[in-house]
Design a protein around this motif. Structure first.
Motif, short mmCIF file in Angstrom:
data_model
loop_
_atom_site.label_atom_id
_atom_site.label_comp_id
_atom_site.label_asym_id
_atom_site.label_seq_id
_atom_site.Cartn_x
_atom_site.Cartn_y
_atom_site.Cartn_z
N PRO A 108 0.83 -1.21 0.00
CA PRO A 108 0.00 0.00 0.00
C PRO A 108 0.87 1.26 0.00
O PRO A 108 1.88 1.33 0.70
CB PRO A 108 -0.81 -0.12 1.30
CG PRO A 108 -0.83 -1.58 1.60
CD PRO A 108 0.50 -2.12 1.12
N PRO A 109 0.48 2.28 -0.79
CA PRO A 109 1.28 3.51 -0.86
C PRO A 109 1.55 4.14 0.49
O PRO A 109 2.63 4.68 0.73
CB PRO A 109 0.43 4.42 -1.75
CG PRO A 109 -0.40 3.49 -2.57
CD PRO A 109 -0.67 2.31 -1.70
N GLU A 110 0.58 4.07 1.41
CA GLU A 110 0.76 4.72 2.71
C GLU A 110 1.79 3.99 3.58
O GLU A 110 2.25 4.53 4.58
CB GLU A 110 -0.58 4.81 3.45
CG GLU A 110 -1.18 3.47 3.84
CD GLU A 110 -2.07 2.89 2.75
OE1 GLU A 110 -2.83 1.95 3.04
OE2 GLU A 110 -2.00 3.39 1.60
N LEU A 111 2.15 2.76 3.19
CA LEU A 111 3.14 2.00 3.96
C LEU A 111 4.53 2.03 3.33
O LEU A 111 5.48 1.52 3.91
CB LEU A 111 2.69 0.55 4.12
CG LEU A 111 1.42 0.29 4.93
CD1 LEU A 111 1.14 -1.20 4.99
CD2 LEU A 111 1.55 0.87 6.33
N ARG A 112 4.64 2.59 2.14
CA ARG A 112 5.92 2.55 1.44
C ARG A 112 6.94 3.51 2.03
O ARG A 112 8.13 3.35 1.85
CB ARG A 112 5.72 2.89 -0.04
CG ARG A 112 4.90 1.85 -0.78
CD ARG A 112 4.67 2.28 -2.22
NE ARG A 112 3.73 1.39 -2.89
CZ ARG A 112 3.27 1.59 -4.12
NH1 ARG A 112 3.67 2.66 -4.80
NH2 ARG A 112 2.42 0.74 -4.66
N GLY A 113 6.46 4.54 2.70
CA GLY A 113 7.38 5.52 3.27
C GLY A 113 8.18 6.21 2.19
O GLY A 113 7.67 6.54 1.13
N ALA A 114 9.47 6.40 2.47
CA ALA A 114 10.33 7.12 1.54
C ALA A 114 10.93 6.22 0.48
O ALA A 114 11.70 6.67 -0.36
CB ALA A 114 11.46 7.81 2.31
N MET A 115 10.60 4.93 0.49
CA MET A 115 11.22 3.99 -0.44
C MET A 115 10.64 4.15 -1.84
O MET A 115 9.43 4.21 -2.02
CB MET A 115 11.03 2.55 0.03
CG MET A 115 11.84 2.20 1.27
SD MET A 115 11.84 0.40 1.57
CE MET A 115 10.10 0.13 1.93
N ASP A 116 11.52 4.19 -2.84
CA ASP A 116 11.06 4.21 -4.22
C ASP A 116 10.77 2.77 -4.65
O ASP A 116 11.09 1.81 -3.94
CB ASP A 116 12.07 4.89 -5.13
CG ASP A 116 13.44 4.24 -5.09
OD1 ASP A 116 13.52 3.01 -4.86
OD2 ASP A 116 14.44 4.94 -5.27
N PRO A 117 10.12 2.56 -5.81
CA PRO A 117 9.74 1.20 -6.21
C PRO A 117 10.90 0.21 -6.26
O PRO A 117 10.74 -0.95 -5.86
CB PRO A 117 9.13 1.42 -7.60
CG PRO A 117 8.58 2.81 -7.55
CD PRO A 117 9.56 3.58 -6.71
N ALA A 118 12.07 0.64 -6.74
CA ALA A 118 13.20 -0.28 -6.82
C ALA A 118 13.65 -0.72 -5.44
O ALA A 118 14.03 -1.89 -5.24
CB ALA A 118 14.36 0.38 -7.57
N GLU A 119 13.61 0.18 -4.45
CA GLU A 119 14.02 -0.17 -3.10
C GLU A 119 12.98 -1.09 -2.46
O GLU A 119 13.33 -2.03 -1.72
CB GLU A 119 14.22 1.08 -2.25
CG GLU A 119 14.79 0.82 -0.87
CD GLU A 119 16.21 0.33 -0.87
OE1 GLU A 119 16.64 -0.23 0.15
OE2 GLU A 119 16.91 0.50 -1.90
#
Length: 410
Positions: free
Chosen positions: A353-364
């Motif tokens: 979920p986008p709200e759980l991704r934090g500062a990480m980009d998709p590759a990370e």
């Protein structure tokens, strides 16, 4: 003097005009600001929102503002990791007509952190070693491009996570100089400044109690020199091989590729007696795996992320029925790579979920999921599959990590 905005993009002046340039940065209302961690700076710096962009605004005199703006654009042209210069705003004045300092506007580097915010919880020495590695790579890349930084320090650098390591970005180019080529003395001067600055910054952290007790600030300052010299030697040294052993040259180039560098230009000379061959990499470009991933998939990632994604891509391609290297009837690598992006990479990333991704980009994010899959597979003694790893990651990892994954930018 009327307000003037010199920008790289025709859309930026219209967005920037909405900001309160008639106020000193220190007095900007909260409604314009974005609460992001800031490093130490000799200038007043604020993060603000301009349309959909998060920008960094720095007050300084007109001449250094214009000079730094141009240097950052030069670094962008040279593909050096640095913040993007967006505009210089001059001709500012307050409500009573008193002149205000011009400002330099740069794009906020998403997912990045200044070193001081990273030390809010005491960093382990292993993590600090990775920061030194990243900073050494950045300094080498600058020097290979002919850029003398003049003030290399942790304070003038932003760090982004890069598949278990870090990538370093230059923030402050105010003291920099761009030359066709740097002398050894210029490089040594930059390196000695880095050593002194880093030791001083770590001593300051030690005094505040934010430094791990096993970390010696002076030793870590010296470490940047050792890591820089080791990498510089590997990238620039002259190799002499027996005549006919051309695979030695290929092996040297592969070694540079493994370090994340391409040999863009080389010099090969045969000895007059014909017994030896001398190989010198004359021009070395960073980003070997980044370029390879971008060419195959269109994905833009940090170097270590790109290496990890390429490894996963190659493993996946080997499982496809139409994968036949060297067979003209087999699917081309580019076709398979785009299929992998469509069927594997994107669905996997979107499962978080986008709200759980934090500062990480998709590759990370994808790297983190691959790491979790490896961990669970090791524990189970068999491959548990990516879908199972994603489900477990969402249930058992992200809920505990939400504080550390909190976004640094909207």
């Amino acid at each position: 003097m009327a307000l003037q905005i010199s920008a790289t993009n025709p859309e930026h002046p219209a967005l920037l005009l909405e900001l309160p340039w008639q106020l000193p940065l220190e007095q900007w209302p909260e409604e314009y600001l974005v609460p992001l961690p800031r490093g130490i700076s000799r200038h007043v710096v604020r993060y603000a929102r301009a349309g959909d962009e998060v920008i960094a605004v720095k007050e300084l005199a007109e001449r250094p503002a214009l000079r730094e703006y141009q240097l950052l654009r030069d670094l962008d042209r040279l593909a050096i990791p640095a913040v993007d210069a967006l505009a210089v705003v001059t001709g500012r004045s307050d409500a009573v007509g008193e002149a205000l300092e011009p400002v330099l506007v740069t794009r906020h580097l998403g997912g990045s952190q200044p070193y001081r915010s990273m030390f809010e919880t005491t960093l382990r020495p292993a993590t600090m070693h990775r920061l030194m590695d990243a900073l050494a790579v950045l300094l080498v890349r600058l020097h290979l491009a002919g850029f003398a930084w003049g003030d290399c320090s942790l304070s003038n650098t932003l760090f982004r996570r890069d598949a278990g390591a870090y990538a370093a970005y230059l923030v402050d180019a105010e003291t920099g100089e761009l030359h066709p080529r740097l002398s050894e003395g210029q490089r040594d001067y930059d390196l000695d400044l880095a050593r002194v600055n880093i030791s001083g910054e770590l001593l300051d952290l030690e005094a505040s109690g934010a430094l791990h007790p096993s970390v010696d600030p002076v030793d870590f300052g010296a470490e940047i020199c050792a890591r820089y010299r080791s990498l510089w030697q590997e990238l620039t040294r002259t190799s002499v091989y027996p005549a006919g052993k051309y695979h030695y040259i290929e092996r040297r180039i592969r070694r540079l590729n493994d370090l994340g560098f391409d040999v863009a230009e080389m010099q090969i000379e045969h000895a007059s007696n014909g017994d030896t061959v001398t190989f010198v990499p004359k021009v070395v470009d960073a980003g070997h795996h980044q370029r390879q991933l971008l060419r195959l998939t269109g994905l833009d990632a940090e170097e270590n992320q790109a290496r990890r994604l390429l490894n996963d891509l190659e493993s996946w391609m080997a499982t496809q029925d139409d994968y036949a290297p060297g067979d003209p009837l087999g699917a081309r690598p580019e076709v398979l790579a785009h299929r992998w992006v469509r069927e594997v990479f994107r669905p996997t990333v979107r499962a978080v979920p986008p709200e759980l991704r934090g500062a990480m980009d998709p590759a990370e994010i994808y790297h983190e999921l691959l790491e979790h899959r490896w961990y669970l597979s090791e524990r189970a003694q068999h491959d548990i599959g990516l879908d199972t790893a994603v489900e477990d990651y969402l249930v058992n990892v992200l809920p505990r990590a939400r504080e550390t994954l909190r976004p640094t930018a909207d």
